[in-house]
Design an enzyme around this catalytic site. Sequence first.
Site, PDB file in Angstrom:
ATOM      1  N   LYS A 121       4.322  -0.300  -9.368  1.00 44.11           N
ATOM      2  CA  LYS A 121       3.288  -1.298  -9.083  1.00 44.11           C
ATOM      3  C   LYS A 121       1.920  -0.684  -9.380  1.00 44.11           C
ATOM      4  CE  LYS A 121       0.961  -3.609  -5.252  1.00 44.11           C
ATOM      5  NZ  LYS A 121       0.945  -4.000  -3.846  1.00 44.11           N
ATOM      6  N   GLU A 143      -7.955  -6.530   5.683  1.00 45.85           N
ATOM      7  CA  GLU A 143      -6.903  -5.506   5.666  1.00 45.85           C
ATOM      8  C   GLU A 143      -7.284  -4.251   6.438  1.00 45.85           C
ATOM      9  OE1 GLU A 143      -5.378  -4.573   1.797  1.00 45.85           O
ATOM     10  OE2 GLU A 143      -3.857  -3.246   2.652  1.00 45.85           O
TER      11      GLU A 143
HETATM   12  C1  LIG Z   1      -6.956  -5.933  -4.228  1.00 45.10           C
HETATM   13  C2  LIG Z   1      -7.282  -6.950  -3.415  1.00 45.10           C
HETATM   14  O1  LIG Z   1      -6.424  -7.417  -2.447  1.00 45.10           O
HETATM   15  C3  LIG Z   1      -5.321  -6.638  -1.993  1.00 45.10           C
HETATM   16  C4  LIG Z   1      -5.095  -7.059  -0.586  1.00 45.10           C
HETATM   17  C5  LIG Z   1      -4.321  -8.146  -0.280  1.00 45.10           C
HETATM   18  C6  LIG Z   1      -3.493  -8.720  -1.257  1.00 45.10           C
HETATM   19  C7  LIG Z   1      -3.393  -8.166  -2.500  1.00 45.10           C
HETATM   20  C8  LIG Z   1      -2.476  -8.748  -3.514  1.00 45.10           C
HETATM   21  O2  LIG Z   1      -1.766  -9.711  -3.194  1.00 45.10           O
HETATM   22  O3  LIG Z   1      -2.475  -8.294  -4.664  1.00 45.10           O
HETATM   23  C9  LIG Z   1      -4.107  -6.912  -2.867  1.00 45.10           C
HETATM   24  O4  LIG Z   1      -3.175  -5.871  -2.750  1.00 45.10           O
HETATM   25  C10 LIG Z   1      -8.576  -7.614  -3.478  1.00 45.10           C
HETATM   26  O5  LIG Z   1      -8.852  -8.485  -2.643  1.00 45.10           O
HETATM   27  O6  LIG Z   1      -9.394  -7.258  -4.366  1.00 45.10           O
END
Ligand SMILES: C=C(O[C@H]1C=CC=C(C(=O)O)[C@@H]1O)C(=O)O
Length: 355
Positions: free
Chosen positions: A95, A151
């Site tokens: 990933k 987060e």
């Molecule tokens: C990288 C971001 O979100 C992260 C946090 C929640 C969900 C995310 C996703 O679904 O990709 C990302 O990992 C951003 O908001 O720029």
Amino acid sequence: MSAVGQARAYPNPREAAQALRTGECSGVVGALPFDLDAPAALWEPVDMTVSTEQIDPIHPQRRGVTVVAREPEPAEHMRRVASLVERIRAGEAGKVVLARALTLGTDEAVDPIALAGAFASGNATRNAFAVALDAAGERYAGQWIVGASPELLVTRRGREVFCRPYAGTVPRSADPVVDEQRAASLRDSAKDLAEHAFVVEFLRERLAPFCADIDVPDQPALLSTGELWHLATPITATLADPATTALDLALAMSPTPALGGTPSDVAAGLIAHYEGDRGFYGGAVGWCDDEGDGDWVVTIRCVGVAADRHRLTTWAGGGIVAESDPAVELAETTAKFATALRALGADPAIAAESD
Ligand SMILES: C=C(O[C@H]1C=CC=C(C(=O)O)[C@@H]1O)C(=O)O
């Protein structure tokens, strides 16, 4: 949490962690960059107040905001996603989180503290942050990072440790029926569950050397912000050695695969190749006191405010896995920009104008 004055800057976060452990420093606040070898904006404040008081929410004022640049252009972002998907399918990584940025301009100067209030008005928990970046050195003089992150990287209170990683996203809908359908589709999405599992596994591994018992629920929960549904997993653990501080834990975990990827070093190399330096986006902001307690949130849904207060940058990324679709990933970043654009009083549609 609020901090007044600066007794000492710690551009090297590992030195700050060491100074906290030896008692040489009474507490630190500030921001960790995405690349922990780059300068941090951490400092020991003259006075630090930790309270449960929330930031005063301020309804965002309508403001003229224009998109000065898209870095990269949407078509290039999709090409990068497609290229990453190929690399992931070839086994180079599991990933990788790929982000893009909008450079914005505004006629009216932005006040970072008022902007934090506007961010706070956009989420039910009234969480927001505004961090001056001067402690990171000349390059960041006069700059701020301001946002509202859903987060939680890590909280430490005594021996209790709590993390709440987010990964896996769908945009919300104003129609309650469609909104529910989208939430259900996220809960059942094999692609999003895979994206999420990388983060949870990473945290389990990184907490293991520090914690006696780590409790990870089998399934992620569905949590929402004003704009998005996310998969999130509440993780609790108990510190084996009470000398481990919240900053030690943040340094051991940041960036998680919610912003970096798996394997971490391969993902960091690919992110540097596609995006260049992320600065403070994707790092963490927070505090750690002289007891070792503290809170660190992941630096997302945020705005970088330039020293002139008229030039702004906002970032949005998404986890790319083998099943990712470039157009869906582009739309996800567009939806993520809405949090910052709303707080700025801009029309969120400007993020999509040339998509
Ligand atoms: C990288 C971001 O979100 C992260 C946090 C929640 C969900 C995310 C996703 O679904 O990709 C990302 O990992 C951003 O908001 O720029």
